[in-house]
Scaffold this motif. Structure first.
Motif, PDB file in Angstrom:
ATOM      1  N   GLY A 394       5.253  23.618   0.753  1.00 39.72           N
ATOM      2  CA  GLY A 394       6.643  23.248   0.573  1.00 39.72           C
ATOM      3  C   GLY A 394       7.436  24.098   1.645  1.00 39.72           C
ATOM      4  O   GLY A 394       7.120  24.179   2.668  1.00 39.72           O
ATOM      5  N   GLU A 395       8.582  24.352   1.247  1.00 35.62           N
ATOM      6  CA  GLU A 395       9.476  24.901   2.344  1.00 35.62           C
ATOM      7  C   GLU A 395       8.995  26.154   2.891  1.00 35.62           C
ATOM      8  O   GLU A 395       9.316  26.545   3.898  1.00 35.62           O
ATOM      9  N   ALA A 396       8.453  27.134   1.925  1.00 39.40           N
ATOM     10  CA  ALA A 396       7.996  28.375   2.498  1.00 39.40           C
ATOM     11  C   ALA A 396       6.764  28.196   3.560  1.00 39.40           C
ATOM     12  O   ALA A 396       6.275  28.930   4.549  1.00 39.40           O
ATOM     13  N   VAL A 491      -0.129  17.949  15.021  1.00 39.91           N
ATOM     14  CA  VAL A 491      -0.350  18.251  13.716  1.00 39.91           C
ATOM     15  C   VAL A 491       0.767  17.780  12.888  1.00 39.91           C
ATOM     16  O   VAL A 491       1.932  17.787  13.309  1.00 39.91           O
ATOM     17  N   LEU A 492       0.478  17.024  11.693  1.00 39.23           N
ATOM     18  CA  LEU A 492       1.608  16.245  10.994  1.00 39.23           C
ATOM     19  C   LEU A 492       1.702  17.420   9.818  1.00 39.23           C
ATOM     20  O   LEU A 492       0.523  17.645   9.052  1.00 39.23           O
ATOM     21  N   SER A 493       2.717  17.832   9.664  1.00 41.92           N
ATOM     22  CA  SER A 493       2.984  18.917   8.378  1.00 41.92           C
ATOM     23  C   SER A 493       4.141  18.568   7.579  1.00 41.92           C
ATOM     24  O   SER A 493       5.190  17.949   8.237  1.00 41.92           O
ATOM     25  N   GLY A 494       3.961  18.554   6.269  1.00 41.69           N
ATOM     26  CA  GLY A 494       4.874  18.274   5.529  1.00 41.69           C
ATOM     27  C   GLY A 494       4.754  18.493   4.048  1.00 41.69           C
ATOM     28  O   GLY A 494       3.660  18.765   3.652  1.00 41.69           O
ATOM     29  N   ASP A 495       5.629  18.096   3.363  1.00 45.08           N
ATOM     30  CA  ASP A 495       5.335  18.300   1.718  1.00 45.08           C
ATOM     31  C   ASP A 495       5.309  16.893   1.188  1.00 45.08           C
ATOM     32  O   ASP A 495       6.142  15.970   0.909  1.00 45.08           O
ATOM     33  N   PRO A 496       3.915  16.521   0.531  1.00 45.75           N
ATOM     34  CA  PRO A 496       4.026  15.198  -0.059  1.00 45.75           C
ATOM     35  C   PRO A 496       4.512  14.809  -1.219  1.00 45.75           C
ATOM     36  O   PRO A 496       4.738  13.751  -1.456  1.00 45.75           O
ATOM     37  N   ARG A 523      -1.147  27.892   1.022  1.00 44.47           N
ATOM     38  CA  ARG A 523      -1.366  28.803  -0.474  1.00 44.47           C
ATOM     39  C   ARG A 523      -0.038  29.662  -0.645  1.00 44.47           C
ATOM     40  O   ARG A 523      -0.074  30.439  -1.243  1.00 44.47           O
ATOM     41  N   THR A 524       0.889  29.105   0.015  1.00 46.64           N
ATOM     42  CA  THR A 524       2.483  30.008   0.179  1.00 46.64           C
ATOM     43  C   THR A 524       3.203  29.434  -0.708  1.00 46.64           C
ATOM     44  O   THR A 524       3.841  28.324  -0.387  1.00 46.64           O
ATOM     45  N   PRO A 525       3.452  29.836  -2.136  1.00 50.34           N
ATOM     46  CA  PRO A 525       4.601  29.174  -2.911  1.00 50.34           C
ATOM     47  C   PRO A 525       5.836  29.367  -2.389  1.00 50.34           C
ATOM     48  O   PRO A 525       6.259  30.430  -1.905  1.00 50.34           O
ATOM     49  N   ASP A 526       6.784  28.610  -2.730  1.00 48.65           N
ATOM     50  CA  ASP A 526       8.127  28.671  -2.550  1.00 48.65           C
ATOM     51  C   ASP A 526       8.912  29.763  -3.643  1.00 48.65           C
ATOM     52  O   ASP A 526       8.344  29.718  -4.710  1.00 48.65           O
ATOM     53  N   GLY A 531      12.276  27.635  -6.372  1.00 46.39           N
ATOM     54  CA  GLY A 531      10.838  27.343  -5.968  1.00 46.39           C
ATOM     55  C   GLY A 531       9.951  27.300  -7.228  1.00 46.39           C
ATOM     56  O   GLY A 531       9.307  26.292  -7.047  1.00 46.39           O
ATOM     57  N   GLU A 532      10.184  27.964  -8.493  1.00 47.52           N
ATOM     58  CA  GLU A 532       9.431  27.725  -9.376  1.00 47.52           C
ATOM     59  C   GLU A 532       9.654  26.166 -10.242  1.00 47.52           C
ATOM     60  O   GLU A 532       8.837  25.575 -10.528  1.00 47.52           O
ATOM     61  N   LEU A 533      10.877  26.060 -10.102  1.00 49.44           N
ATOM     62  CA  LEU A 533      11.199  24.827 -10.695  1.00 49.44           C
ATOM     63  C   LEU A 533      10.699  23.641  -9.926  1.00 49.44           C
ATOM     64  O   LEU A 533      10.207  22.818 -10.740  1.00 49.44           O
ATOM     65  N   VAL A 534      10.841  23.502  -8.734  1.00 46.46           N
ATOM     66  CA  VAL A 534      10.567  22.426  -7.876  1.00 46.46           C
ATOM     67  C   VAL A 534       8.991  22.305  -7.902  1.00 46.46           C
ATOM     68  O   VAL A 534       8.255  21.312  -7.976  1.00 46.46           O
ATOM     69  N   SER A 535       8.153  23.487  -8.060  1.00 44.31           N
ATOM     70  CA  SER A 535       6.657  23.637  -8.005  1.00 44.31           C
ATOM     71  C   SER A 535       6.304  22.904  -9.447  1.00 44.31           C
ATOM     72  O   SER A 535       5.406  22.154  -9.279  1.00 44.31           O
TER      73      SER A 535
END
Length: 750
Positions: A394-396, A491-496, A523-526, A531-535
């Protein structure tokens, strides 16, 4: 200049629902009622928006998302080439390279191609002298060989530049436009199509339209009904629904329309069904004719069938092999346009080249040991041993690619990060601690940003990290890989979980699905309530979250009119007063451009409240927030500065841009409110997501995930879709795109 078109269509009311995400008691208290927008009725279906995409709420199609790629660079002595022109030139160059490669594959292997090093150089010199291309003396006293690519110093990627002039596309000759206008008039078609037709079909456009009136379908905004009427007016009884010119044009139109929704190919059965719906009596024969004429290419599902699907036999009968009587599963047959087929093949070949050409025994263990997190250390170790790596989070998790770039730079490598937007570039540069370590992807490919190209035409870098990878479409991906030299790590990085690219293809998803390279999962949560809502949304759950600081607020509304009124009130008053975020840092996001609470209606209401004015510059005033669309699918936010005889002067994230008067209506629109596709890759301190009742059909889990995750400190949800929101999160995944890249990657890996 003329103002941009505005309009809204009435939508159904929605019942209140204050039970989703947060308690209604967390609502920001409203002050005195603010003046709402005037209600205006207009057509129910939306016209094509300024960024070249249809309204998602009306059509359900995946609209284009933009790339915020303002470019910074030195102004050359020659006339400046705009970023849009540079991108188009790069695309043409890519197609030429691909076609040359395919021709070389199919042709005989010339003698000497197995040679390398000095022997190959000597052979090339002999052939040049024999052919007369160079005199023999040219090879005497030649300079010493150039230094290896790693020794090329990297200048700062971001360079100051003067105001960028966005030039209008080169128009066709006036006589060609006049000839086309005469043909259009004879067929009863609008005269304003003359210039686009001449530009698309070339100098002989008038003759082409007389011979094949259905070529009118190649113009944006023209549908089969209009093309059929034009053909009947020109040809009379000489045409019918099974005219081969008509069926071939319909096949191409269907695939072009599918590309706007992200597909690079379509199942032949779907194409035949669509043709039958357009009164074609023999759809199978129509498809065979389109393949034989080269309008489309035919492919079979499965790596083992790729070559046979492109043979002459398959062209004669693209459905051959679709049925299997020996117990095996039927082979699916796909049709695709050559531009996307070539791009996918080039991308698959290029990714395989990067995988195989990388130095795999590099030791970055010391850099990994000093990484700021275990996930960052894992990414560094993985990138050290592989030429292609996929990173998800995610963003973090964006801190992990930043740590990789910093570690690689510390090892003496030329490392660079490329983002989807200027906002993303700024956030990445801050995370790395080096402004020269981040560029926009569009700026890198156009040459406006980054270290430039080396003597072989490749981007002079050793490690490239592409953030916001889900926004990478197949044509941009192919151009990117073509620009990377052997040995470069990618390196391709992103939020699927976010929405896919504006253009056709699903590069990041296909790379992940094909398992074409090692994958590292952050393993770094937003953090925080947002962040909790989006997760939770990412796994299909819309949960209530504790928001003691009013980080998440639900504002229930009954109808679209109230949604517009409450949105204006939130942006202009409640959020600045209660949250401390000014209106200039608050972004409104809604489902589509049309409708009673789409971007057009919201932008009109927000302008009246935040920056009222007569719109004397083609509908704009100094201080207006705008979205500039230099090319279809790319959105660059900015602010109107002024206007003069040169055009509309904009400030796009610190880069001055001048848009000619004739391009303003087509490429600039107000941007207090954006669609989620336009907002992808960008973040704001506060976001107001507007969900009117008539937007329910445009909702999906990726849409909600993308829109809700754009806010850093605060998220307000103007909620009028009742239970459609939790249902979309739980039951509505993204529309799957039909592509061939996964099959090609799996075949190359095997």
């Amino acid at each position: 200049m003329t103002a941009l078109p505005r309009g809204e269509s009435p939508g159904p009311s929605a019942t209140d629902d204050d039970s989703v995400v947060a308690d209604a008691s967390t609502d920001i208290p409203a002050e005195e009622p603010a003046a709402g927008p005037e209600e205006a009725a207009s057509e129910a279906s939306d016209e094509e928006s300024a960024d070249g995409t249809d309204d998602a709420a009306a059509s359900g199609a995946v609209p284009a998302a933009g790339t915020d790629g303002s470019a910074d660079g030195d102004t050359p002595a020659a006339p400046a080439v705009s970023e849009a022109e540079a991108e188009l030139a790069a695309q043409r160059e890519l197609l030429e390279r691909i076609e040359k490669r395919k021709a070389e594959k199919d042709g005989p292997i010339p003698a000497g191609t197995k040679l390398s090093g000095p022997a190959a150089d000597l052979l090339a010199a002999v052939r040049a002298v024999e052919s007369g291309e160079k005199p023999g003396a040219a090879f005497f006293d030649s300079p010493a060989p150039t230094a290896p690519r790693r020794a090329v110093p990297a200048p700062p990627p971001v360079r100051e530049r003067a105001a960028e002039s966005v030039r209008a596309p080169l128009g066709a000759a006036p006589e060609a436009v006049a000839a086309v206008a005469a043909v259009l008039a004879a067929g009863g078609a609008p005269e304003n199509l003359a210039a686009p037709a001449a530009g698309t079909l070339g100098a002989q456009a008038a003759e082409a339209l007389r011979e094949d009136p259905w070529q009118l379908l190649s113009l944006p905004g023209v549908g089969p009904e209009q093309a059929d009427g034009f053909a009947r007016a020109l040809l009379g009884d000489a045409c019918g629904p099974d005219d081969e010119r008509r069926t071939a044009a319909l096949v191409g139109w269907l695939l072009e329309r599918a590309a706007l929704q992200g597909h690079t190919a379509l199942d032949a059965a779907e194409v035949r069904a669509a043709l039958a719906g357009r009164a074609v009596t023999d759809p199978e024969a129509a498809v065979q004719h389109a393949v034989a004429e080269g309008v489309v290419l035919v492919f079979q599902d499965g790596a083992q069938d790729e070559e046979t699907a492109e043979t002459e036999d398959a062209a004669e009968d693209p459905t051959e092999g679709a049925e299997a009587g020996d117990g095996r599963e039927p082979v699916r047959v796909f049709l695709g346009l050559d531009r996307y087929a070539l791009a996918e093949e080039s991308l698959a070949d290029g990714l395989a080249r990067l995988v195989n050409a990388c130095e795999k025994d590099a030791d970055w263990s010391e850099a990994a040991s000093s990484a700021p997190s275990p996930s960052a250390a894992e990414l560094i170790r993985t990138a050290a041993a592989h030429g292609l790596v996929a990173h998800t989070g995610g963003e973090a998790a964006r801190a992990e690619p930043a740590a990789l770039i910093a570690a690689a730079s510390g090892l003496g490598l030329r490392a660079l990060g490329a983002t989807h937007s200027t906002d993303g570039r700024q956030r990445l540069a801050e995370a790395v601690g080096d402004p020269s370590a981040a560029v926009t992807l569009a700026g890198l490919l156009s040459g406006a940003e980054g270290p430039g190209r080396d003597e072989e035409g490749a981007v002079a870098i050793d490690l490239l990290v592409v953030l916001d990878a889900p926004q990478l479409d197949v044509e941009t991906g192919a151009m990117l890989v073509e620009a990377l030299a052997d040995g470069t790590r990618l390196v391709l990085s992103g939020d699927p979980g976010v929405l896919g690219s504006a253009g056709a293809g699903r590069v990041f998803a296909d790379v992940l699905a094909a398992r074409a390279c090692p994958q590292t999962v952050s393993r770094t949560p937003d953090p925080g309530p947002i962040g909790e809502l989006v997760s939770g949304i990412g796994i299909g759950e819309l949960n209530q979250v504790a928001a003691p600081g009013r980080e998440v607020v639900i504002v229930p509304v009954r109808d679209a009119g109230e949604a517009v009124h409450r949105t204006v009130q939130l942006v202009a008053d409640s959020v600045p007063r209660a949250i401390g975020v000014p209106s200039s840092d608050t972004q409104v996001i809604t489902v589509g451009h049309g409708g009673s609470a789409g971007t057009r209606a919201l932008n009109e209401a927000l302008k009246q409240r935040l920056n009222p004015g007569p719109g004397r510059f083609g509908g704009f005033d100094p201080g207006d927030r705008i979205a500039h669309v230099p090319t279809p699918g790319r959105t660059v936010p900015g602010v109107v500065v002024s206007a003069d005889t040169e055009g509309l002067h904009l400030d796009c994230a610190g880069t001055p841009v001048v848009v000619p008067q004739e391009r303003v209506e087509a490429s600039v629109r107000h941007a207090w409110a954006l669609s989620a596709h336009q907002a992808a890759g960008m973040r704001w301190p506060a976001v107001v997501v507007v969900l009117p009742g008539d937007a329910a059909q445009g909702l999906s889990r990726p849409w909600v995930y993308t829109a809700f995750s754009r806010g850093e400190r605060h998220l307000s949800v103007v909620h009028g879709v009742d239970q459609a929101l939790p249902r979309a999160v739980a039951e509505s995944p993204a529309q799957d795109r039909t592509t061939r890249l996964r099959t090609l990657l799996e075949a190359s890996d095997g």
